[in-house]
Every structure is written in structure tokens, then in C-alpha cells.
Design a protein around this motif. Structure first.
Motif, PDB file in Angstrom:
ATOM      1  N   PRO A 191     -18.570 -43.439  17.130  1.00 42.87           N
ATOM      2  CA  PRO A 191     -18.637 -42.382  18.134  1.00 42.87           C
ATOM      3  C   PRO A 191     -19.404 -41.173  17.611  1.00 42.87           C
ATOM      4  N   GLY A 192     -20.127 -40.528  18.500  1.00 47.13           N
ATOM      5  CA  GLY A 192     -20.862 -39.313  18.138  1.00 47.13           C
ATOM      6  C   GLY A 192     -20.874 -38.405  19.350  1.00 47.13           C
TER       7      GLY A 192
ATOM      8  N   GLY B  90     -29.038 -41.099  17.464  1.00 49.48           N
ATOM      9  CA  GLY B  90     -27.954 -40.850  18.403  1.00 49.48           C
ATOM     10  C   GLY B  90     -28.294 -41.512  19.729  1.00 49.48           C
ATOM     11  N   CYS B  91     -27.271 -41.956  20.471  1.00 53.35           N
ATOM     12  CA  CYS B  91     -27.543 -42.660  21.719  1.00 53.35           C
ATOM     13  C   CYS B  91     -26.300 -42.645  22.603  1.00 53.35           C
TER      14      CYS B  91
ATOM     15  N   PRO C 145     -20.251 -42.514  27.070  1.00 48.13           N
ATOM     16  CA  PRO C 145     -19.927 -42.147  25.699  1.00 48.13           C
ATOM     17  C   PRO C 145     -21.175 -41.888  24.858  1.00 48.13           C
ATOM     18  N   GLY C 146     -20.981 -41.114  23.785  1.00 50.27           N
ATOM     19  CA  GLY C 146     -22.070 -40.864  22.847  1.00 50.27           C
ATOM     20  C   GLY C 146     -21.811 -41.630  21.552  1.00 50.27           C
ATOM     21  N   LEU C 147     -22.882 -42.143  20.969  1.00 49.79           N
ATOM     22  CA  LEU C 147     -22.733 -43.000  19.784  1.00 49.79           C
ATOM     23  C   LEU C 147     -23.753 -42.656  18.710  1.00 49.79           C
TER      24      LEU C 147
END
Ligand code: DAH
Length: 339
Positions: free
Chosen positions: A247-248, A283-284, A255-257
């Protein structure tokens, strides 16, 4: 001993030839006339003195004239903003084959080639932008602390030196909207130079490059995104890779990854260490509904994914480059390794 007439001729010649004519007034020859004066019999002094004074006056006016002409004629006017002296015509340029492509340009072309073969359009990002594209359109609320994470340079006129290529997302989405609504999809990458107020070290620069990707359709999924990213990295490094995400937080995805690859043996990874070395590459995530809305795209109907990451990091891993600062350094020994 020189006569007044000899001294006169010599000094007038000197003045005409000199770039610093006033020095003539301190010449040995002139001084010697004054010392002759003290040695003369008293009855001769007055006439000789007058003649020397007349000579001095004549010399001074010749000096004035010479200085004026030096000011006017000998200094040609020069346009310091011109690439060469426009009066004499273009300079002979060095042959272009002595230069080579910068390694980042070369690698960026490889990256662009991989994505365009997958069907993505490629557009260059801007190097001057505004708050809306840097933050507002990307779901960063006004005064939100997440803005601080981007160490962004601002001009006094409130322009922004973009700190990421995500500044192009809103433009990509807006310009692809018609195609999307006609049943197509948006697929584009944006690449370019970005800037951050960073302390420079082996892994940080104030100026660097990023590539951003945006994909939107009626049914885009996170799985599609992982497929695209895996295909890209395996193509760029020319080998199969292990990938994972964690997770990011980025305000523009939910969601952010963070997307990671396991450092392969061929790229300096240690095949014997059991856990492997995981490298965060970019980041994605799934594009946040507010980002779609900011481009007038209905998030109930369409969904998309986006990613963004640094180009230097990609290239450093590929060629085992240990110091990021080489790229901006202009060091020829470094640059020539990529010829
Ligand atoms: N713009 C982010 C940065 O520079 C990277 C990024 C993260 C881009 C997630 C994205 C994304 O498009 O979905 O730190």
C-alpha cells in the motif's frame, strides 16, 4: 639630447598609435625636456619653457582627440544576446557527430517505444505549470499536508515547476474524453523533466525525469494495471521478473500502491539470499473518482488506473550506476560509456 621638435614628432606618433595615449604625458622624453630647462642659462629659460608648455598643450589636445576616436570607432557595438556576431555571419559549428545522445534521452526512447507498442500515446510533460494541474485536479485538498511532500518550486507569479508528471493527468483525461464516450479508451503516457527542492545526494536530484501512465475504460481493473506494468518491466530489463505491491498513499489514486520488483541476479541481485531484494519502482493505483470528475468524466461509468515513477532509477538499475548525480553532471567519461 633630443630637440623639442624631435620629442614632439615622436610623442605625437605615439599618441596616434597608442590605446592608452594619456601615458605619453608621463614619458621619459617629456620629463627630459623639463630637466633640460633647469640646466639652461637663465636668459634662455623663458623661451624654452614657453615652447615646452606649448608642446604639452598640443599633446593634451592630441590625446583628447585620440581618446574620443578610441571611444567611437574602435569598440564595435555588440549584441550580447545574439548566438554569434550578426555582422560577420554564422560561426562555423562543430560537426554534430561529435555529440551523442544523453543516456536518459536514449533510455526514455526505449521506454516510450515499449509503451507505444502496447497502444499508449506518448506526450511530453510541461516544465512550467500551475497549482490546478500540480495539486487541485489531483485531489489534493487546499492546504493539505500531502502537498508538502512534493517540495515544489513556485515562482512569484504563482507558477509551478512541476514536481511530478501527474500534472499531465487532467490534460490527458480531458483530451481523451470524447474518444472514451464514443466507446474507446484513454491510454497515454507522459514523460518529462520534473523539479523538487531536494538536498542533492547519490539518490536525489533537484531535476530529474518521470514517466506517467494513464488508462481509462469502462472496465479497467487493477489486474490490468499489474499486467501492463509487468509487461513493461520485463520488456525493459529483457527478462522475467518477480513483482509485488504494497500500500502507498497518493491522493489521486484509491487504492494507492507501490509497485516493486525483485532485483534479478542479472542486475546485481543475490540469487542465494532467500528473501531477495525488493526495489520500489513506482507509485500506482486506481484513479480516484475526484480526479475523473475534475476532467468531467463520470466515475460511475468509467474507471482507470495510473502510475508514475522516475526514469533515472530504471536506468541506474539497468546499468548498475551508483550515483544519480552523474546524469546531470556533464561528465564526458560517464556519458561516453553510453555511446
Ligand atoms: N506522482 C507520484 C510521485 O511523483 C507518483 C505516482 C504515484 C503517480 C501514483 C501516479 C500514481 O500516477 O498513481 O511521487
Amino acid at each position: 639630447m633630443q630637440s623639442i621638435e624631435d620629442v614632439r614628432t615622436n610623442l605625437l606618433d605615439l599618441i596616434t598609435a597608442s590605446l592608452t595615449p594619456r601615458e605619453v604625458l608621463r614619458s621619459v622624453e617629456l620629463k627630459s625636456l623639463y630637466s633640460q630647462l633647469t640646466e639652461l642659462a637663465p636668459e634662455l629659460r623663458s623661451e624654452f619653457g614657453k615652447a615646452v608648455n606649448a608642446l604639452k598643450v598640443e599633446l593634451e589636445s592630441a590625446i583628447d582627440a585620440r581618446e574620443l576616436s578610441l571611444d567611437n570607432d574602435d569598440v564595435e557595438s555588440l549584441d550580447v544576446t545574439a548566438p554569434w556576431d550578426v555582422n560577420t555571419g554564422p560561426i562555423e559549428l562543430l560537426p554534430t557527430e561529435q555529440g551523442t545522445q544523453h543516456p536518459l534521452t536514449k533510455e526514455l526512447e526505449v521506454v516510450i517505444d515499449i509503451f507505444t507498442r502496447m497502444g499508449f500515446d506518448a506526450i511530453e510533460s510541461r516544465q512550467i505549470d500551475d497549482d490546478f494541474h500540480m495539486f487541485g485536479s489531483l485531489n489534493f485538498p487546499e492546504n493539505h499536508p500531502a502537498r508538502d511532500g512534493y517540495d515544489t518550486f513556485h515562482t512569484q507569479e504563482s507558477f509551478i515547476a512541476p514536481a511530478h508528471t501527474s500534472t499531465m493527468q487532467n490534460r490527458i483525461l480531458k483530451s481523451g474524453k470524447d474518444k472514451l464516450e464514443a466507446g474507446g479508451q484513454i491510454a497515454a503516457i507522459s514523460y518529462g523533466r520534473v523539479f523538487r527542492n531536494e538536498d542533492v545526494d547519490t539518490t536525489h536530484e533537484h531535476t530529474f525525469y518521470q514517466v506517467e501512465g494513464v488508462f481509462v475504460s469502462e472496465k479497467a481493473t487493477l489486474g490490468d494495471m499489474l499486467g501492463v506494468l509487468r509487461a513493461f518491466f520485463e520488456s525493459y530489463y529483457g527478462q522475467s521478473l518477480k513483482i509485488k505491491t504494497q500500500p502507498g498513499y497518493f491522493p489521486f489514486v484509491e487504492p494507492g500502491l507501490e509497485f516493486m520488483i525483485e532485483k534479478p541476479a542479472a542486475l546485481g541481485g543475490n540469487p542465494l539470499s532467500s528473501g531477495g531484494e525488493w526495489l520500489e519502482m513506482l507509485g500506482c493505483g486506481m484513479i480516484h473518482p475526484n480526479v475523473l470528475r475534475a476532467a468531467d468524466i463520470d466515475p460511475e461509468k468509467y474507471q482507470g488506473f495510473a502510475w508514475g515513477g522516475g526514469v533515472e532509477r530504471l536506468v541506474m538499475l539497468k546499468y548498475s550506476i551508483e550515483d544519480l548525480r552523474y546524469f546531470e553532471s556533464g561528465k564526458l567519461a560517464f556519458l561516453r560509456k553510453f555511446v
